[in-house]
Scaffold this active site. Structure first.
Site, mmCIF file in Angstrom:
data_model
loop_
_atom_site.group_PDB
_atom_site.id
_atom_site.type_symbol
_atom_site.label_atom_id
_atom_site.label_comp_id
_atom_site.label_asym_id
_atom_site.label_seq_id
_atom_site.Cartn_x
_atom_site.Cartn_y
_atom_site.Cartn_z
ATOM 1 N N MET A 17 0.613 -1.151 0.186
ATOM 2 C CA MET A 17 0.216 0.023 0.123
ATOM 3 C C MET A 17 0.717 1.295 0.134
ATOM 4 S SD MET A 17 -3.484 -0.844 1.989
ATOM 5 C CE MET A 17 -2.852 -0.528 3.623
ATOM 6 N N GLY A 18 2.164 0.937 -0.675
ATOM 7 C CA GLY A 18 3.142 2.236 -0.635
ATOM 8 C C GLY A 18 3.607 2.593 0.989
ATOM 9 N N HIS B 124 8.996 1.076 3.456
ATOM 10 C CA HIS B 124 9.929 1.153 4.660
ATOM 11 C C HIS B 124 10.883 -0.090 4.468
ATOM 12 C CE1 HIS B 124 7.750 -1.595 6.635
ATOM 13 N NE2 HIS B 124 6.774 -1.096 6.781
ATOM 14 N N HIS C 22 9.230 -3.603 3.705
ATOM 15 C CA HIS C 22 8.848 -3.724 2.379
ATOM 16 C C HIS C 22 10.210 -4.107 1.523
ATOM 17 C CE1 HIS C 22 5.776 -0.765 3.447
ATOM 18 N NE2 HIS C 22 4.867 -1.748 2.987
ATOM 19 N N GLY D 194 4.485 -10.429 3.954
ATOM 20 C CA GLY D 194 5.447 -10.443 5.152
ATOM 21 C C GLY D 194 4.834 -10.994 6.221
ATOM 22 N N ASP E 80 2.303 -9.445 8.938
ATOM 23 C CA ASP E 80 0.871 -9.670 8.890
ATOM 24 C C ASP E 80 0.687 -11.039 8.580
ATOM 25 O OD1 ASP E 80 -0.071 -6.807 8.889
ATOM 26 O OD2 ASP E 80 1.138 -6.860 6.878
ATOM 27 N N GLN F 252 -2.908 -12.376 7.420
ATOM 28 C CA GLN F 252 -2.918 -11.969 6.110
ATOM 29 C C GLN F 252 -2.142 -13.070 5.261
ATOM 30 O OE1 GLN F 252 -2.822 -8.153 4.185
ATOM 31 N NE2 GLN F 252 -0.731 -8.689 3.960
ATOM 32 N N SER G 156 6.449 -0.810 10.298
ATOM 33 C CA SER G 156 5.199 -0.526 10.015
ATOM 34 C C SER G 156 4.900 0.870 9.485
ATOM 35 C CB SER G 156 4.141 -1.047 11.118
ATOM 36 O OG SER G 156 2.820 -0.553 10.729
ATOM 37 N N ARG H 280 2.389 2.516 9.960
ATOM 38 C CA ARG H 280 1.724 3.177 11.140
ATOM 39 C C ARG H 280 2.390 3.743 12.240
ATOM 40 N NH1 ARG H 280 -2.955 -0.926 9.348
ATOM 41 N NH2 ARG H 280 -4.433 0.520 8.754
#
Ligand code: PAF
Length: 276
Positions: free
Chosen positions: A26-27, A30, A33, A143, A146, A149, A181, A183
């Site tokens: 989702m862009g 960091h 990713h 990853g 998550d 997921q 993350s 967030r």
């Protein structure tokens, strides 16, 4: 790096590729990713990354609008890696009409994250399947940060016979243990200093289990209490089986400890595996 925002030119560009590794994001990229992308690059010469903030996986009160969008910086980071192709569609491309076909998910999507974010995994699975159909990669890297997921995408690929290998990438952590993350940037200085205690608490459970403690319910409760006294609002701390993500029982091996908790308005998740 070739950048595409529409499906036809992307497909045309990829049509001559014989082996494609895909990393959906989702862009706001960091080091976590970037590690997944490097992993993909080791497995394939052609790496496709997607950037799309997927509205379907946000609840109405969640942070879809304020989710960090840093496209230019993301492109700079990707250019430094050997990424062949970036797919960055806008919403009109992926949802030209209202997305009314949505996947129905198994019960594992309703526990843990699914209990606190109803519909989240349906949104994730639907967009991931769309991206798989558009890009048609041979493999895709997700990853372990998550964890649920990753599990659900694996199950989807198995049960729907999607011919794509799902590859797991390790969680990347800051020096104090906090899992990277997007967030994390919502945290102020004080919260950032506190944030590593989610990981430390999971680590503490892991050490207790390795030392022979099998009283999983008490371990969960004590960890929840510990975080609460430090000012966290805990959604869950659970000790589950890696294979099914269902609650672990004494004697089970190959466990995973998962946690989700809030520091003020920021929700963090993390997990640690315990192998045999
Ligand atoms: O993990 C994420 O960033 C997202 O859930 C994903 C897999 C890109 C789907 O939107």
């Amino acid at each position: 790096m070739n950048i595409f925002s529409d499906i036809a030119s992307l497909r045309q560009h990829l049509s001559s590729e014989r082996h494609i590794a895909f990393v959906p994001t989702m862009g706001n990229l960091h080091a976590g990713h970037l590690a997944l992308i490097k992993h993909a690059r080791q497995l394939s010469e052609c790496v496709v990354v997607s950037i799309f903030v997927n509205r379907l996986q946000f609840l109405p009160h969640e942070d879809f609008d304020r989710y960090p969008r840093t496209f230019e910086n993301d492109c700079k980071l990707l250019a430094g890696l050997d990424v062949n192709t970036l797919f960055a569609p806008d919403e009109k491309i992926l949802f030209p009409t209202k997305q009314e076909f949505l996947l129905a998910l198994p019960p594992v999507a309703d526990i843990l994250e699914g209990e606190f974010r109803p519909g989240f995994f349906r949104g994730v699975a639907t967009i991931v399947l769309k991206l798989f159909n558009i890009i048609q990669p041979n493999l895709a890297v997700f990853g372990k940060k998550d964890y649920q997921q990753l599990h659900i995408v694996r199950e989807m690929v198995n049960q729907l016979n999607v011919p794509i290998d799902v590859v797991a990438g390790e969680t990347v952590r800051a020096l104090d243990g906090l899992a990277l993350s997007s967030r994390n940037q919502y945290l102020n200085k004080e919260q950032r200093a506190e944030a590593c205690n989610l990981y430390q608490t999971l680590l503490h459970i892991k050490q207790a289990i390795i030392s022979g403690n099998q009283d999983f319910l008490t371990l969960q409760d004590n960890a929840t209490l510990h975080l609460a006294t430090r000012g966290w609002k805990v959604d869950y701390i659970r000790i589950q089986r890696q294979d099914s993500l269902m609650p672990a029982h004494p004697g089970d091996t190959r466990l995973v400890i998962l946690g989700a908790a809030w520091l003020n308005h920021t929700r963090l998740i993390d997990n640690i595996e315990i192998d045999d």
